[in-house]
Design an enzyme around this catalytic site. Sequence first.
Site, short mmCIF file in Angstrom:
data_model
loop_
_atom_site.label_atom_id
_atom_site.label_comp_id
_atom_site.label_asym_id
_atom_site.label_seq_id
_atom_site.Cartn_x
_atom_site.Cartn_y
_atom_site.Cartn_z
N HIS A 100 49.89 65.37 -1.59
CA HIS A 100 49.59 65.40 -0.16
C HIS A 100 48.81 66.66 0.16
O HIS A 100 49.08 67.73 -0.38
CB HIS A 100 50.86 65.32 0.70
CG HIS A 100 51.93 66.26 0.27
ND1 HIS A 100 52.75 66.04 -0.82
CD2 HIS A 100 52.30 67.47 0.78
CE1 HIS A 100 53.59 67.05 -0.95
NE2 HIS A 100 53.34 67.94 0.00
N HIS A 102 47.99 69.24 3.02
CA HIS A 102 48.41 69.75 4.33
C HIS A 102 47.15 70.16 5.11
O HIS A 102 46.28 70.85 4.56
CB HIS A 102 49.26 71.02 4.19
CG HIS A 102 50.58 70.84 3.51
ND1 HIS A 102 51.75 70.75 4.21
CD2 HIS A 102 50.92 70.75 2.20
CE1 HIS A 102 52.77 70.62 3.37
NE2 HIS A 102 52.29 70.62 2.13
P1 AMP Z 1 55.32 70.39 -0.14
O1 AMP Z 1 55.76 69.32 -1.15
O2 AMP Z 1 56.03 71.68 -0.30
O3 AMP Z 1 53.83 70.56 -0.12
O4 AMP Z 1 55.72 69.88 1.30
C1 AMP Z 1 56.20 68.62 1.61
C2 AMP Z 1 56.02 68.44 3.09
O5 AMP Z 1 56.41 67.12 3.43
C3 AMP Z 1 56.88 69.39 3.94
O6 AMP Z 1 56.02 70.10 4.82
C4 AMP Z 1 57.84 68.45 4.68
O7 AMP Z 1 58.16 68.89 5.97
C5 AMP Z 1 57.07 67.15 4.67
N1 AMP Z 1 57.89 65.94 4.71
C6 AMP Z 1 58.94 65.64 3.93
N2 AMP Z 1 59.43 64.41 4.22
C7 AMP Z 1 58.64 63.93 5.23
C8 AMP Z 1 58.63 62.72 5.99
N3 AMP Z 1 59.54 61.76 5.78
N4 AMP Z 1 57.69 62.57 6.93
C9 AMP Z 1 56.79 63.55 7.17
N5 AMP Z 1 56.74 64.70 6.49
C10 AMP Z 1 57.66 64.91 5.54
#
Ligand code: AMP
Length: 149
Positions: A100, A102
């Site tokens: 993903h 950001h």
């Molecule tokens: P990272 O893997 O550290 O890059 O971040 C994962 C991101 O996904 C974090 O910012 C979480 O807040 C976000 N996240 C986790 N689960 C969900 C969800 N069900 N819907 C939206 N965002 C999510």
Amino acid sequence: MSACIFCRIVTGDAPATKIYEDDAVLAFLDIRPITRGHTLVIPKRHATDLDELDPAMGATLFSFGHRLAKSMRRTGLAADGANLLINDGRAAFQTVHHVHLHVIPRHRGDTLRFAKGFVLRRPHDTERTAAALRSGLDRLAEEERETTA
Ligand code: AMP
Ligand code: ZN
């Protein structure tokens, strides 16, 4: 059903506030935003990390992230800039193992607000934020049509 939360969002088996989708990518609000409008852009097809991600898909992902970052300057959010970031792998603090990107809106002089948001990670006015982001994308598309007309 997939064990991957982002795959479940793609199939509609888990909730999300969607901003945009096409055949290849989906963009939705982060549930724990650092700043208002913090969005995640994902490939619809599961890839755990950059090792697994098709490079053409990586380009498509960035291309939409680029578009979204530009559109954030055109919304009620009135961003002055954005951070675009991929945490690739556990070593880089990846916590959801579906690639993903950001896209985090920024404002001039928001360092303290950003630091607070980084700690608190609280959602803000989700529906209005989503509507503002969608209208920013519409506005960008309109501008592009005007310049090619
Ligand atoms: P990272 O893997 O550290 O890059 O971040 C994962 C991101 O996904 C974090 O910012 C979480 O807040 C976000 N996240 C986790 N689960 C969900 C969800 N069900 N819907 C939206 N965002 C999510
Ligand atoms: Zn997945």
